[in-house]
Design a protein around this motif. Structure first.
Motif, PDB file in Angstrom:
ATOM      1  N   ALA A  63      -4.463 -28.684   5.903  1.00  0.00           N
ATOM      2  CA  ALA A  63      -3.284 -27.905   6.276  1.00  0.00           C
ATOM      3  C   ALA A  63      -3.633 -26.792   7.251  1.00  0.00           C
ATOM      4  O   ALA A  63      -2.856 -26.459   8.149  1.00  0.00           O
ATOM      5  CB  ALA A  63      -2.639 -27.319   5.011  1.00  0.00           C
ATOM      6  N   ALA A  64      -4.840 -26.211   7.094  1.00  0.00           N
ATOM      7  CA  ALA A  64      -5.246 -25.114   7.972  1.00  0.00           C
ATOM      8  C   ALA A  64      -5.554 -25.597   9.374  1.00  0.00           C
ATOM      9  O   ALA A  64      -5.486 -24.830  10.328  1.00  0.00           O
ATOM     10  CB  ALA A  64      -6.462 -24.408   7.382  1.00  0.00           C
ATOM     11  N   GLY A  65      -5.899 -26.881   9.520  1.00  0.00           N
ATOM     12  CA  GLY A  65      -6.225 -27.413  10.833  1.00  0.00           C
ATOM     13  C   GLY A  65      -7.645 -27.059  11.242  1.00  0.00           C
ATOM     14  O   GLY A  65      -8.399 -26.436  10.481  1.00  0.00           O
ATOM     15  N   PRO A  66      -8.037 -27.442  12.446  1.00  0.00           N
ATOM     16  CA  PRO A  66      -9.407 -27.181  12.895  1.00  0.00           C
ATOM     17  C   PRO A  66      -9.639 -25.683  13.045  1.00  0.00           C
ATOM     18  O   PRO A  66      -8.705 -24.916  13.314  1.00  0.00           O
ATOM     19  CB  PRO A  66      -9.473 -27.888  14.263  1.00  0.00           C
ATOM     20  N   PRO A  67     -10.899 -25.239  12.869  1.00  0.00           N
ATOM     21  CA  PRO A  67     -11.190 -23.805  13.026  1.00  0.00           C
ATOM     22  C   PRO A  67     -10.959 -23.375  14.461  1.00  0.00           C
ATOM     23  O   PRO A  67     -11.079 -24.171  15.393  1.00  0.00           O
ATOM     24  CB  PRO A  67     -12.677 -23.711  12.650  1.00  0.00           C
ATOM     25  N   PRO A  68     -10.592 -22.118  14.677  1.00  0.00           N
ATOM     26  CA  PRO A  68     -10.347 -21.652  16.047  1.00  0.00           C
ATOM     27  C   PRO A  68     -11.627 -21.668  16.871  1.00  0.00           C
ATOM     28  O   PRO A  68     -12.735 -21.544  16.334  1.00  0.00           O
ATOM     29  CB  PRO A  68      -9.848 -20.213  15.839  1.00  0.00           C
ATOM     30  N   GLU A  69     -11.476 -21.849  18.172  1.00  0.00           N
ATOM     31  CA  GLU A  69     -12.637 -21.811  19.049  1.00  0.00           C
ATOM     32  C   GLU A  69     -13.230 -20.403  19.042  1.00  0.00           C
ATOM     33  O   GLU A  69     -12.502 -19.416  18.901  1.00  0.00           O
ATOM     34  CB  GLU A  69     -12.233 -22.185  20.476  1.00  0.00           C
ATOM     35  N   PRO A  70     -14.568 -20.298  19.198  1.00  0.00           N
ATOM     36  CA  PRO A  70     -15.166 -18.965  19.262  1.00  0.00           C
ATOM     37  C   PRO A  70     -14.588 -18.164  20.421  1.00  0.00           C
ATOM     38  O   PRO A  70     -14.264 -18.709  21.473  1.00  0.00           O
ATOM     39  CB  PRO A  70     -16.658 -19.266  19.477  1.00  0.00           C
ATOM     40  N   THR A  71     -14.466 -16.872  20.235  1.00  0.00           N
ATOM     41  CA  THR A  71     -13.992 -15.987  21.292  1.00  0.00           C
ATOM     42  C   THR A  71     -15.160 -15.636  22.207  1.00  0.00           C
ATOM     43  O   THR A  71     -16.219 -15.224  21.734  1.00  0.00           O
ATOM     44  CB  THR A  71     -13.402 -14.698  20.693  1.00  0.00           C
ATOM     45  N   GLY A 152     -27.176 -21.869  27.242  1.00  0.00           N
ATOM     46  CA  GLY A 152     -27.312 -22.360  25.876  1.00  0.00           C
ATOM     47  C   GLY A 152     -27.419 -21.229  24.870  1.00  0.00           C
ATOM     48  O   GLY A 152     -26.746 -21.229  23.834  1.00  0.00           O
ATOM     49  N   TYR A 153     -28.248 -20.247  25.168  1.00  0.00           N
ATOM     50  CA  TYR A 153     -28.412 -19.121  24.240  1.00  0.00           C
ATOM     51  C   TYR A 153     -27.118 -18.327  24.107  1.00  0.00           C
ATOM     52  O   TYR A 153     -26.703 -17.967  22.998  1.00  0.00           O
ATOM     53  CB  TYR A 153     -29.535 -18.204  24.705  1.00  0.00           C
ATOM     54  N   GLU A 154     -26.477 -18.044  25.231  1.00  0.00           N
ATOM     55  CA  GLU A 154     -25.273 -17.220  25.184  1.00  0.00           C
ATOM     56  C   GLU A 154     -24.112 -17.961  24.529  1.00  0.00           C
ATOM     57  O   GLU A 154     -23.259 -17.350  23.880  1.00  0.00           O
ATOM     58  CB  GLU A 154     -24.901 -16.739  26.585  1.00  0.00           C
ATOM     59  N   GLN A 155     -24.055 -19.290  24.695  1.00  0.00           N
ATOM     60  CA  GLN A 155     -23.038 -20.070  23.971  1.00  0.00           C
ATOM     61  C   GLN A 155     -23.244 -19.925  22.472  1.00  0.00           C
ATOM     62  O   GLN A 155     -22.291 -19.726  21.711  1.00  0.00           O
ATOM     63  CB  GLN A 155     -23.125 -21.541  24.393  1.00  0.00           C
ATOM     64  N   ASP A 156     -24.504 -20.012  22.032  1.00  0.00           N
ATOM     65  CA  ASP A 156     -24.795 -19.866  20.609  1.00  0.00           C
ATOM     66  C   ASP A 156     -24.464 -18.456  20.137  1.00  0.00           C
ATOM     67  O   ASP A 156     -23.926 -18.256  19.045  1.00  0.00           O
ATOM     68  CB  ASP A 156     -26.272 -20.182  20.357  1.00  0.00           C
ATOM     69  N   GLU A 157     -24.751 -17.472  20.983  1.00  0.00           N
ATOM     70  CA  GLU A 157     -24.438 -16.088  20.634  1.00  0.00           C
ATOM     71  C   GLU A 157     -22.933 -15.866  20.533  1.00  0.00           C
ATOM     72  O   GLU A 157     -22.447 -15.190  19.623  1.00  0.00           O
ATOM     73  CB  GLU A 157     -25.039 -15.149  21.687  1.00  0.00           C
ATOM     74  N   ALA A 158     -22.167 -16.455  21.471  1.00  0.00           N
ATOM     75  CA  ALA A 158     -20.711 -16.322  21.422  1.00  0.00           C
ATOM     76  C   ALA A 158     -20.154 -16.957  20.152  1.00  0.00           C
ATOM     77  O   ALA A 158     -19.219 -16.437  19.540  1.00  0.00           O
ATOM     78  CB  ALA A 158     -20.084 -16.967  22.656  1.00  0.00           C
ATOM     79  N   TYR A 164     -27.854  -9.558  19.346  1.00  0.00           N
ATOM     80  CA  TYR A 164     -29.186 -10.015  19.729  1.00  0.00           C
ATOM     81  C   TYR A 164     -30.122 -10.066  18.529  1.00  0.00           C
ATOM     82  O   TYR A 164     -30.164  -9.146  17.704  1.00  0.00           O
ATOM     83  CB  TYR A 164     -29.768  -9.090  20.797  1.00  0.00           C
ATOM     84  N   ASP A 165     -30.872 -11.132  18.421  1.00  0.00           N
ATOM     85  CA  ASP A 165     -31.854 -11.331  17.364  1.00  0.00           C
ATOM     86  C   ASP A 165     -33.156 -11.748  18.038  1.00  0.00           C
ATOM     87  O   ASP A 165     -33.227 -12.829  18.625  1.00  0.00           O
ATOM     88  CB  ASP A 165     -31.366 -12.419  16.405  1.00  0.00           C
ATOM     89  N   PRO A 166     -34.213 -10.928  17.999  1.00  0.00           N
ATOM     90  CA  PRO A 166     -35.449 -11.276  18.702  1.00  0.00           C
ATOM     91  C   PRO A 166     -36.089 -12.569  18.224  1.00  0.00           C
ATOM     92  O   PRO A 166     -36.714 -13.285  19.011  1.00  0.00           O
ATOM     93  CB  PRO A 166     -36.367 -10.075  18.454  1.00  0.00           C
ATOM     94  N   LEU A 167     -35.935 -12.893  16.945  1.00  0.00           N
ATOM     95  CA  LEU A 167     -36.513 -14.141  16.444  1.00  0.00           C
ATOM     96  C   LEU A 167     -35.757 -15.352  16.998  1.00  0.00           C
ATOM     97  O   LEU A 167     -36.353 -16.369  17.360  1.00  0.00           O
ATOM     98  CB  LEU A 167     -36.498 -14.162  14.921  1.00  0.00           C
TER      99      LEU A 167
END
Length: 332
Positions: A63-71, A152-158, A164-167
């Protein structure tokens, strides 16, 4: 009763219990159901047995549908998505290409060519530059958001939105070699440099423990394959800390650095980030009479509203008291 005939019964049994099997292939489901109905149901279920999701929870999820896209944060929208940021990068790199051709021509006809690396003992108010002599010409570039876009990194961060996580960044350096793209204009300007017999050197704050992966990321983006400690310098290569001056000095020992490209003031001199240097002082320094002539004439800056030393300052730092305005209509 055959095993295949047991499959509908198994489904009916799950429905009566108010549960459904989550993502189970038909054959695996029938095998499990067969064991259940053939008297083998007292054994512990295997480790890969299907997990049962309460039917009410599944109904609610549907009923809730797919989760919203990341902002996507505005800075990322601008740097990685906008034509405006791409145009600024192209503008800087095309100006760089013209500058490199001019300096190379000067060297060819015997003119002295100046270095743009500050010499030890310099200050921002009284800069001095490393002498070139007859050392081969070189262009020095930062890597992240200067030569490469870390999509790739910034997509994952978004997607995470956790900061920011140094590890996590270290894992990105090790495994994200295919998740990058060249900054608009970098390929063309670097090609011009190499045709003009100007060495291309990268000076990055990526870890020297990941030198081979960084070289692979640069090569995979079409920017050539740098050689560690010659045309690739990384954090830890010339002492501790993330300052770049010690590495710049090592590069300038071998090369006449005629141009540098970066997205942070520290890509040109660590003096901009000296302890106690406030926002107003940094802004004034780049406009000082001795340094302002370098912008576009040896020092080339690229936009980066996503991270770095440019993202600092409180309300009073950013908005001078004598330049403030209050809406005459009142209100907040």
């Amino acid at each position: 009763m055959t095993l295949l005939r047991l499959v509908p019964l198994a489904c009916a049994a799950f429905a009566l219990q108010g549960c459904v099997a989550a993502a189970v292939p038909a054959l695996a489901g029938s095998a499990i159901a067969g064991k259940r109905f053939l008297g083998d149901g007292d054994r512990e279920p295997p480790a890969n047995a299907p997990r049962l999701v309460p039917k009410a929870a599944l109904d609610a999820a549907i009923a809730a549908g797919p989760p919203p896209e990341p902002t996507v944060p505005p800075g990322m929208q601008y740097l990685y998505g906008s034509g405006e940021a791409a145009a600024l990068s192209l503008q800087s790199y095309m100006a760089l290409a013209n500058f490199l051709i001019a300096r190379s021509s000067d060297r060819e006809i015997g003119h002295d060519v100046p270095s743009v690396v500050l010499a030890p003992g310099s200050t921002l108010a009284a800069p001095r530059f490393v002498p070139c002599g007859d050392k081969p010409l070189a262009l020095v570039l930062d890597v992240d958001e200067t030569a490469l876009l870390n999509l790739g990194y910034e997509q994952d961060e978004a997607r995470r939105g956790t900061g920011y996580d140094p590890l996590r960044w270290d894992r990105w350096e090790k495994t994200g070699t295919r998740g990058v793209a060249p900054v608009p204009g970098a390929l063309e300007a670097i090609a011009v440099a190499r045709r003009a017999d100007i060495a291309v050197v990268f000076n990055s704050n990526r870890s020297n423990a990941n030198a081979s992966q960084t070289a692979a990321a640069i090569a995979g983006a079409g920017l050539g394959t740098p050689v560690h400690l010659d045309t690739l310098w990384l954090k830890g290569d010339a002492g501790p800390g993330s300052g770049k001056d010690a590495r710049r000095a090592r590069i300038a020992d071998k090369y006449c650095v005629i141009a540098m490209v970066g997205d942070q003031l520290g890509d040109f001199s660590d003096l901009f980030n000296a302890p106690g240097t406030g926002l107003a002082a940094r802004r004034a320094a780049i406009q000082g009479r001795e340094l302002e002539i370098l912008w576009g004439q040896g020092w080339f800056m690229l936009p980066n509203p996503v991270y770095g030393t440019g993202l600092q300052g409180g309300y009073d730092d950013v908005f001078p008291a004598d330049k403030r305005w209050a809406d005459p209509a009142g209100g907040q």
